[in-house]
Design an enzyme around this catalytic site. Sequence first.
Site, short mmCIF file in Angstrom:
data_model
loop_
_atom_site.label_atom_id
_atom_site.label_comp_id
_atom_site.label_asym_id
_atom_site.label_seq_id
_atom_site.Cartn_x
_atom_site.Cartn_y
_atom_site.Cartn_z
N THR A 25 0.84 -1.17 0.00
CA THR A 25 0.00 0.00 0.00
C THR A 25 0.88 1.24 0.00
O THR A 25 1.11 1.82 1.03
CB THR A 25 -0.92 0.01 1.23
OG1 THR A 25 -0.11 -0.21 2.37
CG2 THR A 25 -1.95 -1.07 1.15
N GLY A 26 1.45 1.56 -1.15
CA GLY A 26 2.16 2.84 -1.30
C GLY A 26 1.12 3.88 -0.96
O GLY A 26 0.17 4.04 -1.69
N THR A 27 1.28 4.51 0.18
CA THR A 27 0.11 5.01 0.88
C THR A 27 0.22 6.44 1.33
O THR A 27 1.31 6.96 1.52
CB THR A 27 -0.10 4.15 2.13
OG1 THR A 27 -0.44 2.85 1.73
CG2 THR A 27 -1.17 4.68 3.05
N THR A 28 -0.93 7.06 1.54
CA THR A 28 -0.99 8.30 2.30
C THR A 28 -1.90 8.09 3.49
O THR A 28 -3.06 7.71 3.32
CB THR A 28 -1.57 9.44 1.44
OG1 THR A 28 -0.73 9.60 0.30
CG2 THR A 28 -1.60 10.73 2.23
N SER A 156 4.06 6.68 1.78
CA SER A 156 4.87 7.36 0.76
C SER A 156 4.39 8.78 0.47
O SER A 156 5.17 9.67 0.15
CB SER A 156 4.87 6.55 -0.54
OG SER A 156 3.52 6.37 -0.98
#
Lengths: 243, 250
Positions: A25-28, A156
Site C-alpha cells: 500500500t504505497g500510501t498516504t 509514501s
Amino acid sequence: MDTMRDDQKEAIPALGFYPHVDISTGTTLIAMEYNGGVVVGTDSRTSAGSFITSRATNKITPITDTMVVCRSGSAADTQCIADIAKYHIEVYTMLENEPLTIYRASQIFRQFLYNYRDSLSASVLVAGWDAKEGGQLYALPIGGFVTRQRSTASGSGSTFVQGFLDSQWRPNLTLNECKAIVKQAVGLAVFRDGSSGGVVRLATIDANGTSMELYRPDKPGFPVVKPPSAHLSFPPHVEQTPV
Amino acid sequence: MSSIGTGYDLAASTFSPDGRIFQIEYAQKAVDNGGTMVALRGKNGVVIAVDKVITSKLYIDDANPRMFNCNDNVGMAIAGVYPDGFALKDYACGEAIKWLKEYREPMSVQKLATSVAEYIHIFTLGISRPFGASAFFSAWDKKKGGRLFLVEPSGLNYEYKAWAVGKHRQAAKAEIEKLKLDQLDVQDLVREAARIIIAIRDENKDKDVQIEMGWVGENTNGKHEVVPDDVLSAAEDWANAKLEEDDMEE
C-alpha cells in the site's frame, strides 16, 4: 521491499519461476487529534510495482467501536498484524472486563512490529478514543517505535504534506476544521504521490464511536488541488494552444 | 488423626463430605496466628500497619520486612508464614515487571491482586500445598482514589475500605468500625493504625514486637513507601499518649 538479486529477476517459465513483486500500500495516511476525538484520512491505492491491484482499498481497519488502525507497507503483513492484534485486544477486553486503552492497544501492536521487525514490512497508525485520555493517535513506523502524536502523516505520500500539516494544526480544533485539514492533506498528497490515489476515506472517532466517510474524485467533496500552471510559451519555437 | 480431618485433610484437592477443604483452612490458621496487620483506606490514601513479631534479639534492625513495593505505585504487605509471603511478593514483582515490559505502563493494583489470587488458586490446587500467607495490595491515584485488596490463602480476593488479619483481627476490626475513615487523611490513618495496633496488643504475650507501616496517597504523590522512622515513632508516641489519656478518663 524487493530483496531479490538482479540476476534472479528474469522469469524462467521452463522452471515455473516467475518473480513476483510485493503487493504494498504505497500510501498516504493522515491523522489528527481535535477537541473531542481524532480524525484519520487515507487514500485507497494498493499496488504491485506499477500495477494498481486495487483502487478502492480500505486502509482504515476497525479494531473496536472506538479504535481503528491505518495500515501502510506490505498489504499482507499489515492485514495479518491487524487481525492478530485485534484478536489479542478482544481477548484482553473479555478477560479484564473493560475496554482496553488506546495506549495498551498501541503497545500490543508494538510487540508484534518489534518482535518480528526483521520479517515484517509494516507501519501503522493506531487512532481512537478512550475514557482515560480522550482522542489519541499513536504512530508506529517500521521497527516498532511508538510515539503519541497530535498530528501525523505516514506512508509514501506523507513527505509531500508534512509541511502542510505543520502549518495547519493548532490546539482545540473543532471536528469540522480537523476534517477539512485531513481531507485537504490527503488530496495534496494523492496529487503529488504516484503511489497514492483513488478515493479519499475519512474516519472520525469520538466517544460515540467511529463514523466513516468516502469521497470519490468523480463526486462533489473530493479535495481540489490547483497548482500554478506551467508557462505554455516554452519552448518558444513550439506553438501551443492554451487548454 | 481421630477427631479433625479424618482423612479429608491430606490434600488441598480433597473436599470433606460437608464441602470444606481442610488444608486451606489450616493455611488460613497460619495467617490468623501471625502478627496483627491492619489496613485502612482514608480520604486521600491507604495505610497498612503490622505488629511484626521479632523472633530473635540477634536480628539486625528492620530485618524481615513485611511491606514491599510491587512497582512504584502498588504496595504489598504480607501476613502469615514469612517465606510463603515472600514467594508471593516475588511472584507479584515478576508480574508487575512483565506487565511493564509488555505494555510500557505500570500494572494496576487490581490486576496485580487478581493475578496473585489466580496464582494462589492454581498453585494450591495443582502444584503444591496452600500458601500460609495473605497479602494486602494498596494503591492511590487522583482519579480512582485509594484502593485496598486482600488476597487470602484460598485464593479469595476482595476489595475493602479497611480490614485486619492476624492474631487480634477481631479486636482490630471492632476498633476500625469506630473510625470515620472517609474523613481521615493519611497522617490521621498512620496515627490511628498505630493506636489500634498498640491498643489490641496482649501486654503479657506480645512483647518482642515492632510496628511497620506502608503508606500510599496524595502525600506521597501516589507512590507507595515504607513509612519513615520519625513519622512512625511520632505516631506511636501520639498513640501511647492517647491510650493513656483514654485510660485516665475511665
